[in-house]
Design a protein around this motif. Structure first.
Motif, PDB file in Angstrom:
ATOM      1  N   ALA A  41     -22.814   8.736  68.952  1.00 28.71           N
ATOM      2  CA  ALA A  41     -22.752   9.248  67.584  1.00 28.71           C
ATOM      3  C   ALA A  41     -23.081  10.739  67.549  1.00 28.71           C
ATOM      4  CB  ALA A  41     -23.720   8.466  66.692  1.00 28.71           C
ATOM      5  N   VAL A  42     -24.093  11.155  68.331  1.00 30.69           N
ATOM      6  CA  VAL A  42     -24.419  12.587  68.400  1.00 30.69           C
ATOM      7  C   VAL A  42     -23.253  13.373  68.983  1.00 30.69           C
ATOM      8  CG1 VAL A  42     -25.977  14.275  69.462  1.00 30.69           C
ATOM      9  CG2 VAL A  42     -26.889  12.129  68.558  1.00 30.69           C
ATOM     10  N   LEU A  43     -22.618  12.826  70.016  1.00 28.41           N
ATOM     11  CA  LEU A  43     -21.466  13.494  70.618  1.00 28.41           C
ATOM     12  C   LEU A  43     -20.319  13.628  69.629  1.00 28.41           C
ATOM     13  CD1 LEU A  43     -20.206  14.661  73.193  1.00 28.41           C
ATOM     14  CD2 LEU A  43     -19.454  12.349  73.791  1.00 28.41           C
ATOM     15  N   ALA A  44     -20.105  12.590  68.830  1.00 23.62           N
ATOM     16  CA  ALA A  44     -19.041  12.647  67.831  1.00 23.62           C
ATOM     17  C   ALA A  44     -19.337  13.706  66.769  1.00 23.62           C
ATOM     18  CB  ALA A  44     -18.862  11.275  67.190  1.00 23.62           C
ATOM     19  N   LEU A  45     -20.588  13.784  66.327  1.00 25.23           N
ATOM     20  CA  LEU A  45     -20.956  14.820  65.359  1.00 25.23           C
ATOM     21  C   LEU A  45     -20.800  16.207  65.946  1.00 25.23           C
ATOM     22  CD1 LEU A  45     -24.160  13.213  63.757  1.00 25.23           C
ATOM     23  CD2 LEU A  45     -21.901  13.485  62.707  1.00 25.23           C
ATOM     24  N   TRP A  46     -21.172  16.359  67.202  1.00 22.32           N
ATOM     25  CA  TRP A  46     -21.009  17.652  67.881  1.00 22.32           C
ATOM     26  C   TRP A  46     -19.541  18.050  67.937  1.00 22.32           C
ATOM     27  CZ3 TRP A  46     -21.999  18.236  73.851  1.00 22.32           C
ATOM     28  CH2 TRP A  46     -21.800  19.574  74.224  1.00 22.32           C
ATOM     29  N   ALA A  47     -18.669  17.104  68.314  1.00 17.26           N
ATOM     30  CA  ALA A  47     -17.239  17.396  68.392  1.00 17.26           C
ATOM     31  C   ALA A  47     -16.656  17.716  67.010  1.00 17.26           C
ATOM     32  CB  ALA A  47     -16.506  16.209  69.021  1.00 17.26           C
ATOM     33  N   ALA A  48     -17.081  16.966  65.996  1.00 18.02           N
ATOM     34  CA  ALA A  48     -16.566  17.202  64.645  1.00 18.02           C
ATOM     35  C   ALA A  48     -17.002  18.570  64.123  1.00 18.02           C
ATOM     36  CB  ALA A  48     -17.029  16.096  63.707  1.00 18.02           C
ATOM     37  N   ALA A  49     -18.274  18.926  64.352  1.00 20.74           N
ATOM     38  CA  ALA A  49     -18.766  20.228  63.893  1.00 20.74           C
ATOM     39  C   ALA A  49     -18.094  21.359  64.635  1.00 20.74           C
ATOM     40  CB  ALA A  49     -20.281  20.295  64.077  1.00 20.74           C
ATOM     41  N   ALA A  51     -15.021  21.266  65.966  1.00 17.87           N
ATOM     42  CA  ALA A  51     -13.637  21.341  65.493  1.00 17.87           C
ATOM     43  C   ALA A  51     -13.542  21.969  64.119  1.00 17.87           C
ATOM     44  CB  ALA A  51     -13.025  19.941  65.487  1.00 17.87           C
ATOM     45  N   ALA A  52     -14.564  21.765  63.286  1.00 19.60           N
ATOM     46  CA  ALA A  52     -14.559  22.340  61.935  1.00 19.60           C
ATOM     47  C   ALA A  52     -15.013  23.801  61.926  1.00 19.60           C
ATOM     48  CB  ALA A  52     -15.449  21.514  61.018  1.00 19.60           C
ATOM     49  N   GLY A  53     -15.429  24.327  63.061  1.00 22.17           N
ATOM     50  CA  GLY A  53     -15.879  25.713  63.127  1.00 22.17           C
ATOM     51  C   GLY A  53     -17.267  25.937  62.577  1.00 22.17           C
ATOM     52  N   ALA A  54     -18.063  24.876  62.463  1.00 23.42           N
ATOM     53  CA  ALA A  54     -19.416  25.014  61.915  1.00 23.42           C
ATOM     54  C   ALA A  54     -20.426  25.491  62.949  1.00 23.42           C
ATOM     55  CB  ALA A  54     -19.876  23.673  61.334  1.00 23.42           C
ATOM     56  N   LEU A  55     -20.046  25.484  64.238  1.00 25.18           N
ATOM     57  CA  LEU A  55     -20.950  25.897  65.307  1.00 25.18           C
ATOM     58  C   LEU A  55     -20.422  27.153  65.983  1.00 25.18           C
ATOM     59  CD1 LEU A  55     -21.696  22.427  66.981  1.00 25.18           C
ATOM     60  CD2 LEU A  55     -23.079  23.639  65.290  1.00 25.18           C
ATOM     61  N   ASP A  56     -21.345  28.012  66.355  1.00 20.33           N
ATOM     62  CA  ASP A  56     -20.975  29.236  67.069  1.00 20.33           C
ATOM     63  C   ASP A  56     -20.639  28.875  68.518  1.00 20.33           C
ATOM     64  OD1 ASP A  56     -20.632  31.740  68.081  1.00 20.33           O
ATOM     65  OD2 ASP A  56     -22.747  32.330  67.948  1.00 20.33           O
ATOM     66  N   PRO A  57     -19.408  29.091  68.968  1.00 18.49           N
ATOM     67  CA  PRO A  57     -19.046  28.730  70.349  1.00 18.49           C
ATOM     68  C   PRO A  57     -19.861  29.472  71.394  1.00 18.49           C
ATOM     69  CG  PRO A  57     -17.085  29.163  69.021  1.00 18.49           C
ATOM     70  CD  PRO A  57     -18.261  29.627  68.224  1.00 18.49           C
ATOM     71  N   GLY A  58     -20.360  30.660  71.069  1.00 14.75           N
ATOM     72  CA  GLY A  58     -21.165  31.392  72.027  1.00 14.75           C
ATOM     73  C   GLY A  58     -22.525  30.766  72.251  1.00 14.75           C
ATOM     74  N   ALA A  59     -23.076  30.117  71.215  1.00 16.65           N
ATOM     75  CA  ALA A  59     -24.387  29.479  71.325  1.00 16.65           C
ATOM     76  C   ALA A  59     -24.261  28.014  71.721  1.00 16.65           C
ATOM     77  CB  ALA A  59     -25.150  29.607  70.009  1.00 16.65           C
TER      78      ALA A  59
END
Length: 279
Positions: A41-49, A51-59
């Motif tokens: 479930a954590v992995l799915a949330l990570w992937a969804a966030a 894909a939605a651009g909610a996370l900084d790819p550099g961090a």
């Protein structure tokens, strides 16, 4: 002439007693795969966030980027070497710590003189932060592999000792009196009463020790190491490679989950005689 027929009532058949099912506080025997529900479930949330651009790819890179990096590290031979080095360090330290914790707990739990000599010393060691001993152990043992294994052994032996000793101290005195009435020898008393009574506490300490060995390894492998997952993460920090850092953290997490699951499986088999609320 009138004939009167009297109906004789058939004897009542008692209803079968209803068996009340014991209430459970937990689901009981769960499939090992069920423990993966939370991490997935954590992995799915990570992937969804991601894909939605909610996370900084550099961090926090995307999961597929981390997976691709892990594949590259494995292909060029870096990851297999570091994983084997970390497993070897953790295994040596864990074996030494487990042996020391069990032996000290038995001596302290079965002898008043042993408890007077050992328990206070262990409690004093427990109060000292184990990672704070690193500078002193470097002076004593050098900065090579020996001090790393020694620190891991200390991290492991403390929870094993504390929980095993507590289980030994908590054995019901009625069992001791019964053993004396039956005329059991010292060896038979230890084998039939002490060891079965201490096993639940021992497995609790074992699980804590397994987790502690991985936690200590993360820090120790960043001190004058030339290989290992911690060294890999330390080098990635210098170059700002957050995807490599996440690869190391995920591998540590997988190792911790697998080792804990193995201990729980062994505990369930060994303590199959014990009836608990979750069984």
């Amino acid at each position: 002439m009138t004939t009167t027929t009297t109906a004789v009532a058939a004897p009542a058949v008692p209803e079968p007693p209803q068996v009340r099912r014991r209430r459970r506080l937990s689901p009981g025997r769960r499939l090992p795969a069920a423990r993966l529900a939370g991490p997935l479930a954590v992995l799915a949330l990570w992937a969804a966030a991601s894909a939605a651009g909610a996370l900084d790819p550099g961090a926090i890179p995307e999961p597929w980027t981390v997976l691709r990096t892990a594949g590259h590290l494995w292909t060029d031979g870096t990851l297999p070497t570091d994983v084997l080095t970390s497993l070897r360090r953790a295994a040596y330290g864990f074996a030494i710590g487990l042996t020391a914790g069990v032996l000290l707990a038995l001596v302290s739990g079965l002898s008043r003189a042993g408890e007077a000599l050992i328990d206070g010393t262990v409690q004093l060691n427990r109060a000292i932060p184990t990672l704070g001993l690193i500078p002193l152990f470097i002076l004593w043992l050098g900065i090579g592999e020996t001090f790393k294994i020694a620190i891991i052994a200390i991290v492991v032996y403390i929870p094993v000792y504390l929980n095993t000793h507590a289980a030994l101290s908590g054995i019901d005195t009625r069992f001791v009196e019964l053993a004396e009435a039956q005329g059991l020898s010292r060896f038979a008393f230890v084998r039939r009463v002490v060891i079965p009574g201490a096993l639940p506490g021992f497995f609790v300490g074992l699980r804590l020790g397994v987790t502690g060995s991985w936690l200590g390894l993360v820090v120790l492998e960043q001190i004058n190491a030339t290989s290992g997952l911690g060294y890999l993460m330390f080098q990635a920090q210098n170059y700002g490679q957050s995807d490599v850092i996440l690869v190391g953290l995920l591998i540590y997490g997988v190792f911790g989950l697998i080792s804990d699951s193995v201990v729980r499986l062994v505990e369930r088999r060994v303590l199959s005689w014990r009836r608990t609320l979750s069984s």
